[in-house]
Design a protein around this motif. Structure first.
Motif, PDB file in Angstrom:
ATOM      1  N   MET A  46     -18.249  85.158  47.607  1.00 36.23           N
ATOM      2  CA  MET A  46     -16.942  85.995  47.724  1.00 36.23           C
ATOM      3  C   MET A  46     -15.860  85.458  48.529  1.00 36.23           C
ATOM      4  O   MET A  46     -16.108  84.565  49.601  1.00 36.23           O
ATOM      5  CB  MET A  46     -17.263  87.484  48.385  1.00 36.23           C
ATOM      6  CG  MET A  46     -16.021  88.229  48.522  1.00 36.23           C
ATOM      7  SD  MET A  46     -16.499  89.981  49.334  1.00 36.23           S
ATOM      8  CE  MET A  46     -16.909  89.620  50.875  1.00 36.23           C
ATOM      9  N   PHE A  76      -9.586  95.060  46.905  1.00 38.89           N
ATOM     10  CA  PHE A  76     -10.256  94.080  46.367  1.00 38.89           C
ATOM     11  C   PHE A  76      -9.479  93.900  45.053  1.00 38.89           C
ATOM     12  O   PHE A  76      -8.817  94.760  44.514  1.00 38.89           O
ATOM     13  CB  PHE A  76     -11.790  94.184  45.911  1.00 38.89           C
ATOM     14  CG  PHE A  76     -11.982  95.719  45.379  1.00 38.89           C
ATOM     15  CD1 PHE A  76     -12.030  96.009  44.101  1.00 38.89           C
ATOM     16  CD2 PHE A  76     -11.756  96.727  46.414  1.00 38.89           C
ATOM     17  CE1 PHE A  76     -12.024  97.046  43.452  1.00 38.89           C
ATOM     18  CE2 PHE A  76     -12.277  98.019  45.988  1.00 38.89           C
ATOM     19  CZ  PHE A  76     -12.327  98.033  44.338  1.00 38.89           C
ATOM     20  N   ARG A  96     -10.576  91.378  49.029  1.00 44.08           N
ATOM     21  CA  ARG A  96     -11.810  90.431  48.693  1.00 44.08           C
ATOM     22  C   ARG A  96     -11.740  90.202  47.050  1.00 44.08           C
ATOM     23  O   ARG A  96     -10.968  90.771  46.251  1.00 44.08           O
ATOM     24  CB  ARG A  96     -12.978  91.580  48.548  1.00 44.08           C
ATOM     25  CG  ARG A  96     -13.415  91.995  50.018  1.00 44.08           C
ATOM     26  CD  ARG A  96     -14.639  92.817  49.945  1.00 44.08           C
ATOM     27  NE  ARG A  96     -14.621  94.170  49.327  1.00 44.08           N
ATOM     28  CZ  ARG A  96     -15.261  94.278  48.276  1.00 44.08           C
ATOM     29  NH1 ARG A  96     -16.069  93.904  47.669  1.00 44.08           N
ATOM     30  NH2 ARG A  96     -15.045  95.529  47.605  1.00 44.08           N
ATOM     31  N   THR A 142     -14.444  88.612  44.701  1.00 45.90           N
ATOM     32  CA  THR A 142     -15.688  88.580  44.355  1.00 45.90           C
ATOM     33  C   THR A 142     -16.019  87.581  42.947  1.00 45.90           C
ATOM     34  O   THR A 142     -15.170  87.393  42.358  1.00 45.90           O
ATOM     35  CB  THR A 142     -16.453  90.042  44.056  1.00 45.90           C
ATOM     36  OG1 THR A 142     -16.064  90.466  42.653  1.00 45.90           O
ATOM     37  CG2 THR A 142     -16.189  91.022  45.100  1.00 45.90           C
ATOM     38  N   ASP A 143     -17.255  87.033  43.166  1.00 45.73           N
ATOM     39  CA  ASP A 143     -17.417  86.103  42.171  1.00 45.73           C
ATOM     40  C   ASP A 143     -17.689  86.918  40.770  1.00 45.73           C
ATOM     41  O   ASP A 143     -17.055  86.553  39.868  1.00 45.73           O
ATOM     42  CB  ASP A 143     -18.677  85.481  42.326  1.00 45.73           C
ATOM     43  CG  ASP A 143     -18.732  84.507  43.499  1.00 45.73           C
ATOM     44  OD1 ASP A 143     -17.797  83.747  43.872  1.00 45.73           O
ATOM     45  OD2 ASP A 143     -19.774  84.079  44.189  1.00 45.73           O
ATOM     46  N   ASP A 144     -18.051  88.243  40.882  1.00 49.77           N
ATOM     47  CA  ASP A 144     -18.089  89.094  39.685  1.00 49.77           C
ATOM     48  C   ASP A 144     -16.830  89.156  38.957  1.00 49.77           C
ATOM     49  O   ASP A 144     -16.502  88.794  37.713  1.00 49.77           O
ATOM     50  CB  ASP A 144     -18.592  90.141  39.814  1.00 49.77           C
ATOM     51  CG  ASP A 144     -18.484  91.320  38.876  1.00 49.77           C
ATOM     52  OD1 ASP A 144     -19.181  90.819  37.651  1.00 49.77           O
ATOM     53  OD2 ASP A 144     -18.016  92.098  38.821  1.00 49.77           O
TER      54      ASP A 144
END
Length: 104
Positions: free
Chosen positions: A1, A84, A13, A15-17
């Motif tokens: 992240m 995010f 944020r 995130t990798d997702d």
């Protein structure tokens, strides 16, 4: 992240997702990480979603993208204690909604 700061120095944020989602669902976004950071750091305009008041759409226009001249839209969910990235994509138009901020 990864944590990316926006133009107000808020921590966003990434995130990798969400990176995987952006690159798989919007293949033109492959290798566009620097533009995502640049759009959050130095947007042209920020619009609040008409359907979710926690969603902010950051726009910046780029003359050169994998799909010609376009706006990059970076969509974030902004809460008091957490923000995010949801997605990012190139587009021709800026969505309607409350303008939260616009570059002068």
């Amino acid at each position: 992240m990864e944590i990316i700061q926006d133009y107000q120095n808020r921590n966003i944020r990434f995130t990798d997702d969400r990176k995987d989602h952006i690159e798989q669902d919007h293949p033109e976004m492959l290798n566009q990480h620097d533009k995502i950071k640049d759009t959050l750091n130095s947007p042209f305009m920020i619009v609040r979603s008409k359907t979710d008041n926690e969603i902010e759409l950051f726009y910046k226009k780029y003359s050169r993208t994998p799909v010609t001249e376009k706006y990059l839209c970076v969509v974030i969910k902004s809460r008091i204690d957490d923000s995010f990235i949801i997605t990012a994509y190139f587009t021709d138009t800026i969505k309607k909604g409350e303008i939260l901020w616009k570059k002068k």
